[in-house]
Write a protein that holds these residues in place. Structure first.
Motif, PDB file in Angstrom:
ATOM      1  N   LEU A 125       0.830  -1.202   0.000  1.00  0.00           N
ATOM      2  CA  LEU A 125       0.000   0.000   0.000  1.00  0.00           C
ATOM      3  C   LEU A 125       0.866   1.255   0.000  1.00  0.00           C
ATOM      4  O   LEU A 125       0.620   2.195  -0.774  1.00  0.00           O
ATOM      5  N   ASN A 126       1.894   1.276   0.823  1.00  0.00           N
ATOM      6  CA  ASN A 126       2.792   2.437   0.879  1.00  0.00           C
ATOM      7  C   ASN A 126       3.490   2.656  -0.455  1.00  0.00           C
ATOM      8  O   ASN A 126       3.642   3.796  -0.908  1.00  0.00           O
ATOM      9  N   PHE A 127       3.905   1.582  -1.097  1.00  0.00           N
ATOM     10  CA  PHE A 127       4.537   1.706  -2.402  1.00  0.00           C
ATOM     11  C   PHE A 127       3.554   2.302  -3.416  1.00  0.00           C
ATOM     12  O   PHE A 127       3.901   3.216  -4.173  1.00  0.00           O
ATOM     13  N   SER A 128       2.322   1.786  -3.410  1.00  0.00           N
ATOM     14  CA  SER A 128       1.306   2.303  -4.335  1.00  0.00           C
ATOM     15  C   SER A 128       1.040   3.783  -4.084  1.00  0.00           C
ATOM     16  O   SER A 128       0.893   4.566  -5.030  1.00  0.00           O
ATOM     17  N   LEU A 129       0.968   4.170  -2.823  1.00  0.00           N
ATOM     18  CA  LEU A 129       0.746   5.581  -2.491  1.00  0.00           C
ATOM     19  C   LEU A 129       1.920   6.445  -2.933  1.00  0.00           C
ATOM     20  O   LEU A 129       1.720   7.559  -3.429  1.00  0.00           O
ATOM     21  N   ASP A 130       3.135   5.965  -2.777  1.00  0.00           N
ATOM     22  CA  ASP A 130       4.317   6.711  -3.237  1.00  0.00           C
ATOM     23  C   ASP A 130       4.271   6.941  -4.740  1.00  0.00           C
ATOM     24  O   ASP A 130       4.558   8.039  -5.228  1.00  0.00           O
ATOM     25  N   VAL A 131       3.912   5.897  -5.479  1.00  0.00           N
ATOM     26  CA  VAL A 131       3.817   6.018  -6.938  1.00  0.00           C
ATOM     27  C   VAL A 131       2.730   7.022  -7.298  1.00  0.00           C
ATOM     28  O   VAL A 131       2.927   7.911  -8.138  1.00  0.00           O
ATOM     29  N   PHE A 132       1.582   6.898  -6.657  1.00  0.00           N
ATOM     30  CA  PHE A 132       0.458   7.802  -6.928  1.00  0.00           C
ATOM     31  C   PHE A 132       0.845   9.251  -6.632  1.00  0.00           C
ATOM     32  O   PHE A 132       0.587  10.157  -7.437  1.00  0.00           O
ATOM     33  N   LEU A 133       1.473   9.485  -5.496  1.00  0.00           N
ATOM     34  CA  LEU A 133       1.861  10.849  -5.132  1.00  0.00           C
ATOM     35  C   LEU A 133       2.890  11.426  -6.096  1.00  0.00           C
ATOM     36  O   LEU A 133       2.833  12.615  -6.427  1.00  0.00           O
ATOM     37  N   SER A 134       3.809  10.600  -6.555  1.00  0.00           N
ATOM     38  CA  SER A 134       4.791  11.113  -7.508  1.00  0.00           C
ATOM     39  C   SER A 134       4.128  11.457  -8.844  1.00  0.00           C
ATOM     40  O   SER A 134       4.500  12.437  -9.494  1.00  0.00           O
ATOM     41  N   GLU A 135       3.133  10.678  -9.242  1.00  0.00           N
ATOM     42  CA  GLU A 135       2.400  10.992 -10.476  1.00  0.00           C
ATOM     43  C   GLU A 135       1.609  12.292 -10.326  1.00  0.00           C
ATOM     44  O   GLU A 135       1.600  13.129 -11.240  1.00  0.00           O
ATOM     45  N   ILE A 136       0.980  12.470  -9.193  1.00  0.00           N
ATOM     46  CA  ILE A 136       0.224  13.700  -8.929  1.00  0.00           C
ATOM     47  C   ILE A 136       1.175  14.903  -8.911  1.00  0.00           C
ATOM     48  O   ILE A 136       0.882  15.950  -9.489  1.00  0.00           O
ATOM     49  N   ASP A 137       2.312  14.741  -8.247  1.00  0.00           N
ATOM     50  CA  ASP A 137       3.295  15.819  -8.182  1.00  0.00           C
ATOM     51  C   ASP A 137       3.762  16.209  -9.582  1.00  0.00           C
ATOM     52  O   ASP A 137       3.876  17.401  -9.898  1.00  0.00           O
ATOM     53  N   GLU A 138       3.999  15.219 -10.423  1.00  0.00           N
ATOM     54  CA  GLU A 138       4.423  15.497 -11.797  1.00  0.00           C
ATOM     55  C   GLU A 138       3.335  16.247 -12.563  1.00  0.00           C
ATOM     56  O   GLU A 138       3.622  17.213 -13.291  1.00  0.00           O
ATOM     57  N   GLU A 139       2.090  15.838 -12.399  1.00  0.00           N
ATOM     58  CA  GLU A 139       0.977  16.522 -13.077  1.00  0.00           C
ATOM     59  C   GLU A 139       0.836  17.971 -12.595  1.00  0.00           C
ATOM     60  O   GLU A 139       0.575  18.873 -13.378  1.00  0.00           O
ATOM     61  N   ILE A 140       1.029  18.180 -11.309  1.00  0.00           N
ATOM     62  CA  ILE A 140       0.941  19.540 -10.752  1.00  0.00           C
ATOM     63  C   ILE A 140       2.035  20.419 -11.352  1.00  0.00           C
ATOM     64  O   ILE A 140       1.798  21.551 -11.747  1.00  0.00           O
ATOM     65  N   ARG A 141       3.232  19.878 -11.443  1.00  0.00           N
ATOM     66  CA  ARG A 141       4.351  20.657 -11.985  1.00  0.00           C
ATOM     67  C   ARG A 141       4.190  20.946 -13.472  1.00  0.00           C
ATOM     68  O   ARG A 141       4.718  21.930 -13.976  1.00  0.00           O
ATOM     69  N   LYS A 142       3.457  20.105 -14.183  1.00  0.00           N
ATOM     70  CA  LYS A 142       3.205  20.338 -15.605  1.00  0.00           C
ATOM     71  C   LYS A 142       2.203  21.467 -15.833  1.00  0.00           C
ATOM     72  O   LYS A 142       2.199  22.085 -16.888  1.00  0.00           O
ATOM     73  N   ASN A 143       1.371  21.732 -14.859  1.00  0.00           N
ATOM     74  CA  ASN A 143       0.356  22.773 -14.967  1.00  0.00           C
ATOM     75  C   ASN A 143       1.047  24.127 -14.842  1.00  0.00           C
ATOM     76  O   ASN A 143       1.621  24.461 -13.816  1.00  0.00           O
ATOM     77  N   SER A 144       0.986  24.937 -15.877  1.00  0.00           N
ATOM     78  CA  SER A 144       1.747  26.189 -15.898  1.00  0.00           C
ATOM     79  C   SER A 144       1.315  27.165 -14.805  1.00  0.00           C
ATOM     80  O   SER A 144       2.148  27.864 -14.238  1.00  0.00           O
ATOM     81  N   ILE A 145       0.037  27.220 -14.493  1.00  0.00           N
ATOM     82  CA  ILE A 145      -0.427  28.131 -13.441  1.00  0.00           C
ATOM     83  C   ILE A 145       0.155  27.722 -12.099  1.00  0.00           C
ATOM     84  O   ILE A 145       0.651  28.561 -11.332  1.00  0.00           O
ATOM     85  N   VAL A 146       0.115  26.442 -11.819  1.00  0.00           N
ATOM     86  CA  VAL A 146       0.663  25.957 -10.554  1.00  0.00           C
ATOM     87  C   VAL A 146       2.170  26.183 -10.518  1.00  0.00           C
ATOM     88  O   VAL A 146       2.725  26.583  -9.492  1.00  0.00           O
TER      89      VAL A 146
END
Length: 57
Positions: free
Chosen positions: A26-47
């Motif tokens: 579960l922790n591994f899955s959450l780490d992967v999910f959070l890194s994907e979310i972080d990457e998506e946030i950084r791709k958003n130019s406004i953010v």
């Protein structure tokens, strides 16, 4: 729990190991999910602009 019963202790340890492995997965899955979310946030130019603005303060 009767600590004098080796069979019961072995069963309990086995169950605890199983739960521990489940939490690890579960922790591994959450780490992967959070890194994907972080990457998506950084791709958003406004953010990205907001993050840069906050760093310069």
């Amino acid at each position: 729990m009767n600590t004098d019963d080796p069979k019961k202790i072995e069963e309990t340890v086995g169950k605890l190991r199983k739960v521990s492995h489940q939490f690890d997965a579960l922790n591994f899955s959450l780490d992967v999910f959070l890194s994907e979310i972080d990457e998506e946030i950084r791709k958003n130019s406004i953010v990205a602009l907001r993050l840069q603005a906050n760093r310069s303060v």
